[in-house]
Design an enzyme around this catalytic site. Structure first.
Site, PDB file in Angstrom:
ATOM      1  N   CYS A   1      -0.287  25.357  13.171  1.00 14.55           N
ATOM      2  CA  CYS A   1      -0.055  24.956  14.557  1.00 14.55           C
ATOM      3  C   CYS A   1      -1.223  24.124  15.074  1.00 14.55           C
ATOM      4  O   CYS A   1      -1.056  23.280  15.939  1.00 14.55           O
ATOM      5  CB  CYS A   1       0.166  26.177  15.426  1.00 14.55           C
ATOM      6  SG  CYS A   1      -1.073  27.436  15.157  1.00 14.55           S
TER       7      CYS A   1
ATOM      8  N   GLU B   1       2.781  31.314  21.469  1.00 11.59           N
ATOM      9  CA  GLU B   1       1.791  30.514  20.736  1.00 11.59           C
ATOM     10  C   GLU B   1       2.596  29.463  19.998  1.00 11.59           C
ATOM     11  O   GLU B   1       3.348  29.794  19.078  1.00 11.59           O
ATOM     12  CB  GLU B   1       1.000  31.431  19.793  1.00 11.59           C
ATOM     13  CG  GLU B   1      -0.350  30.849  19.429  1.00 11.59           C
ATOM     14  CD  GLU B   1      -0.267  30.051  18.146  1.00 11.59           C
ATOM     15  OE1 GLU B   1      -0.119  28.815  18.252  1.00 11.59           O
ATOM     16  OE2 GLU B   1      -0.330  30.646  17.078  1.00 11.59           O
TER      17      GLU B   1
ATOM     18  N   LYS C   1      10.585  40.857  14.358  1.00  9.06           N
ATOM     19  CA  LYS C   1      11.450  40.064  13.475  1.00  9.06           C
ATOM     20  C   LYS C   1      10.597  39.016  12.764  1.00  9.06           C
ATOM     21  O   LYS C   1      10.119  38.072  13.370  1.00  9.06           O
ATOM     22  CB  LYS C   1      12.554  39.352  14.258  1.00  9.06           C
ATOM     23  CG  LYS C   1      13.608  38.799  13.300  1.00  9.06           C
ATOM     24  CD  LYS C   1      14.448  37.678  13.868  1.00  9.06           C
ATOM     25  CE  LYS C   1      13.810  36.331  13.796  1.00  9.06           C
ATOM     26  NZ  LYS C   1      13.554  35.809  12.424  1.00  9.06           N
TER      27      LYS C   1
ATOM     28  N   GLU D   1       4.944  16.666  16.277  1.00  5.62           N
ATOM     29  CA  GLU D   1       4.379  17.624  15.324  1.00  5.62           C
ATOM     30  C   GLU D   1       5.159  17.497  14.010  1.00  5.62           C
ATOM     31  O   GLU D   1       6.352  17.770  13.963  1.00  5.62           O
ATOM     32  CB  GLU D   1       4.503  19.052  15.865  1.00  5.62           C
ATOM     33  CG  GLU D   1       3.869  20.063  14.937  1.00  5.62           C
ATOM     34  CD  GLU D   1       3.899  21.488  15.486  1.00  5.62           C
ATOM     35  OE1 GLU D   1       4.982  21.964  15.879  1.00  5.62           O
ATOM     36  OE2 GLU D   1       2.824  22.122  15.519  1.00  5.62           O
TER      37      GLU D   1
HETATM   38  P1  NAI Z   1      11.276  28.381  15.057  1.00  7.12           P
HETATM   39  O1  NAI Z   1      10.525  28.358  16.342  1.00  7.12           O
HETATM   40  O2  NAI Z   1      12.731  28.113  15.123  1.00  7.12           O
HETATM   41  O3  NAI Z   1      11.099  29.793  14.310  1.00  7.12           O
HETATM   42  C1  NAI Z   1      10.064  30.716  14.572  1.00  7.12           C
HETATM   43  C2  NAI Z   1      10.650  32.114  14.683  1.00  7.12           C
HETATM   44  O4  NAI Z   1      11.538  32.162  15.798  1.00  7.12           O
HETATM   45  C3  NAI Z   1      11.477  32.565  13.479  1.00  7.12           C
HETATM   46  O5  NAI Z   1      11.289  33.956  13.282  1.00  7.12           O
HETATM   47  C4  NAI Z   1      12.890  32.290  13.936  1.00  7.12           C
HETATM   48  O6  NAI Z   1      13.859  33.086  13.282  1.00  7.12           O
HETATM   49  C5  NAI Z   1      12.812  32.644  15.398  1.00  7.12           C
HETATM   50  N1  NAI Z   1      13.832  32.024  16.243  1.00  7.12           N
HETATM   51  C6  NAI Z   1      14.463  30.841  16.059  1.00  7.12           C
HETATM   52  N2  NAI Z   1      15.358  30.625  17.036  1.00  7.12           N
HETATM   53  C7  NAI Z   1      15.316  31.695  17.856  1.00  7.12           C
HETATM   54  C8  NAI Z   1      16.015  32.073  19.052  1.00  7.12           C
HETATM   55  N3  NAI Z   1      16.958  31.295  19.579  1.00  7.12           N
HETATM   56  N4  NAI Z   1      15.709  33.259  19.629  1.00  7.12           N
HETATM   57  C9  NAI Z   1      14.760  34.053  19.119  1.00  7.12           C
HETATM   58  N5  NAI Z   1      14.073  33.761  17.990  1.00  7.12           N
HETATM   59  C10 NAI Z   1      14.342  32.593  17.373  1.00  7.12           C
HETATM   60  O7  NAI Z   1      10.585  27.346  14.057  1.00  7.12           O
HETATM   61  P2  NAI Z   1      11.228  26.718  12.725  1.00  7.12           P
HETATM   62  O8  NAI Z   1      12.647  26.304  12.993  1.00  7.12           O
HETATM   63  O9  NAI Z   1      10.955  27.654  11.616  1.00  7.12           O
HETATM   64  O10 NAI Z   1      10.321  25.419  12.538  1.00  7.12           O
HETATM   65  C11 NAI Z   1      10.603  24.248  13.311  1.00  7.12           C
HETATM   66  C12 NAI Z   1       9.313  23.546  13.713  1.00  7.12           C
HETATM   67  O11 NAI Z   1       8.585  24.381  14.598  1.00  7.12           O
HETATM   68  C13 NAI Z   1       8.348  23.279  12.576  1.00  7.12           C
HETATM   69  O12 NAI Z   1       8.658  22.090  11.909  1.00  7.12           O
HETATM   70  C14 NAI Z   1       7.048  23.178  13.306  1.00  7.12           C
HETATM   71  O13 NAI Z   1       6.889  21.899  13.884  1.00  7.12           O
HETATM   72  C15 NAI Z   1       7.193  24.198  14.434  1.00  7.12           C
HETATM   73  N6  NAI Z   1       6.575  25.496  14.098  1.00  7.12           N
HETATM   74  C16 NAI Z   1       5.395  25.822  14.688  1.00  7.12           C
HETATM   75  C17 NAI Z   1       4.759  26.991  14.353  1.00  7.12           C
HETATM   76  C18 NAI Z   1       3.468  27.382  14.971  1.00  7.12           C
HETATM   77  O14 NAI Z   1       2.711  28.132  14.359  1.00  7.12           O
HETATM   78  N7  NAI Z   1       3.177  26.965  16.169  1.00  7.12           N
HETATM   79  C19 NAI Z   1       5.294  27.895  13.340  1.00  7.12           C
HETATM   80  C20 NAI Z   1       6.575  27.505  12.814  1.00  7.12           C
HETATM   81  C21 NAI Z   1       7.153  26.335  13.191  1.00  7.12           C
END
Ligand code: NAI
Ligand code: MG
Length: 488
Positions: A294, A260, A185, A391
């Site tokens: 990240c 990660e 996904k 972050e």
């Molecule tokens: P997120 O962790 O919610 O989204 C990442 C992925 O997880 C997306 O594909 C999303 O659809 C999916 N996801 C969200 N909720 C889920 C659930 N309950 N079950 C399964 N999959 C789920 O991150 P988001 O909301 O896009 O960004 C929020 C914050 O997270 C950012 O401001 C940043 O601080 C951090 N972040 C860190 C990343 C990294 O590379 N470590 C990448 C993206 C965001």
């Protein structure tokens, strides 16, 4: 030099890719993916949910248990990965433009960083496909004992929006080399390049069902992957709060999990470093990809004796940074990925000012269309300020001062994150001592953001579980089986 804006790339794939076919979502629903530079809709994309995930899992399961994938020689699996890498390289300009359109990253970054790393990662793991093997084990008694390394099975992969193609490659490479099948996904903000990659995988000959891609939202499509009994392992990249939900929801089926997650990485600059280079790379290590990394070096600890000089140098670089159309090859910085991220960053810029940090550059929205944020630099930040602990995931740098080595180690490690760190010094002993003492999965010395498919990457503490890339990155996709044969 005249600026040239490339024409918009064509969007060809917007549906679910299941069992080698393009299908609308079972519900018929779609969602919009937005161009963050203009806030205009790029395309309507199928909104997958539980039913689509279930179909994808059935397809991945049957590809894993029967059919050509199961019986394919490891070396031929590797050849398919090489072909996919070649195909991506051939379409590099078009894919870079599509990535830039959907994510907002400058096309020059997509071409110079994302795409070459994608190709390299797939080639690196292609070479591993026929080198995954067990051992013979000298156990007591008259037995022949050996181990086999078998694929873990059907893997669910959930990725974020900051490096859509690269995260796809980091997930697909080891999984396919190991012989797993995939239900992926992509992030709802950036589904387009992952869907294109699925089409390219089909064209180079990956059998139906080996790779399935279901676009959709986190709690619905993502949650269905996490809960599905037919999935053996979940690999996730994103926010630690999401990983906590995933860990709870995966408990029921005891899935293997790798994470990660985020960071608040310390970037430590000593007075005895090459200050020009340290400032240039600190600027790069934070503002690259609009700060949406990240491993962004977001806590910059600078030795007090050079702090003013260092801040001036970074400020100058910030002032010369060119914000604008991501498809313009001259652009250094594009928009943040969406309104949510933009709002979150602007909130932290307010907080930083309220907390009394000294805002040296930026602080405002750039333009009136698109989610652009000026490169923002806070000086005189202290450890307990929220801009030093949370972050931000945007173009906001915090400079903290230090003058005592022992305090510095404690302060740098005083975070629940532990993804990356960097040290700038000409004193080799100091560099190695710090590399040992910093609680982080990656430590860069006199460099920043140096990635290679062969070098493991991942987090200590709440920055992750397990490692990606390198030989370590294969381990989560492999089960060890012990076979004992009586020779009596
Ligand atoms: P997120 O962790 O919610 O989204 C990442 C992925 O997880 C997306 O594909 C999303 O659809 C999916 N996801 C969200 N909720 C889920 C659930 N309950 N079950 C399964 N999959 C789920 O991150 P988001 O909301 O896009 O960004 C929020 C914050 O997270 C950012 O401001 C940043 O601080 C951090 N972040 C860190 C990343 C990294 O590379 N470590 C990448 C993206 C965001
Ligand atoms: Mg979220």
């Amino acid at each position: 030099m005249a600026t040239v804006t490339l024409s918009k790339p064509e969007v060809k794939q917007t549906e679910c890719f299941i069992d080698g076919k393009w299908l609308p979502a079972a519900s018929g629903k779609t969602f919009q993916t937005i161009n963050p530079a203009t806030e205009e809709v790029i395309a309507e994309v199928a909104e997958g949910d539980a039913e689509d995930i279930d179909l994808a899992v059935k397809s991945a399961r049957s590809a894993f248990e029967s059919g050509p994938w199961k019986n394919m020689d490891a070396r031929d699996r590797g050849r398919l990965l090489y072909k996919l890498a070649d195909r991506i390289e051939q379409d590099l300009d078009e894919l870079a433009a599509l990535e830039s359109l959907d994510n907002g990253k400058p096309i020059s970054d997509a071409k110079a960083a994302d795409l070459p790393l994608v190709v390299d990662c797939l080639r690196y793991y292609a070479g591993y496909a026929d080198k995954i093997h067990g051992q013979t084990v000298p156990i007591r008694g008259n037995y022949f004992c050996y181990t086999r390394k078998e694929p873990v099975g059907v893997v669910g992969q959930i990725i974020p929006w900051n490096f859509p193609m690269l995260m796809t490659a980091w997930k697909w490479g080891p999984a396919l080399a190991a012989g797993c099948t995939i239900v992926m996904k992509p992030a709802e903000q950036t589904p387009l390049t992952c869907l294109r990659m699925a089409q390219l995988a089909k064209e180079v000959g990956f059998p139906d069902g080996v790779i399935n891609v279901v676009p959709g939202y986190g709690p619905t499509a993502g949650g269905s992957i996490v809960k599905h009994r037919g999935i053996d392992k979940v690999a996730f990249t994103g926010e630690h709060l999401t990983a906590q939900i995933i860990m709870k929801e995966a408990a029921d089926s005891l899935k293997r999990l790798t994470f990660e997650l985020g960071g608040k990485s310390p970037n430590i600059v000593f007075a005895d470093s090459d200050i020009d280079l340290a400032a240039e790379k600190a600027h790069f290590g934070l503002y690259f990809n609009q700060g949406q990394c990240c491993c962004a070096g977001s806590r910059v600890f600078v030795e007090e004796s050079i702090r003013e000089e260092f801040v001036e140098k970074v400020a100058k670089l910030n002032e010369h940074r060119k914000l604008g159309d991501p498809l313009d090859p001259q652009t250094d910085q594009g928009p943040q990925v969406d309104q949510n991220q933009f709002d979150k960053i602007m909130k932290y810029i307010d907080i930083g000012q309220q907390e009394g940090a000294n805002m040296v550059t930026g602080g405002k929205r750039h333009g009136d269309k698109g989610y652009f944020v000026e490169p923002t630099l806070f000086d005189q930040v202290t450890d307990d300020m929220k801009i030093a602990t949370d972050e931000i995931f945007g173009p906001v740098m915090s400079v903290l001062s230090f003058d005592n080595y022992q305090d510095l180690v404690e302060r740098a490690n005083n975070t629940f994150y532990g993804l990356a760190a960097a040290v700038w010094t000409r004193d080799i002993a100091k560099a190695h001592n710090l590399a040992n003492e910093l609680r982080a999965g990656t430590v860069w010395v006199n460099c920043y953001d140096v990635f290679d498919a062969a070098a493991p990457f991942g987090g200590f503490k709440m920055s992750g579980m397990g490692r990606e890339l390198g030989e370590e990155g294969l381990k989560p996709y492999v089960e060890t089986k012990t076979v004992t044969v009586s020779l009596g």
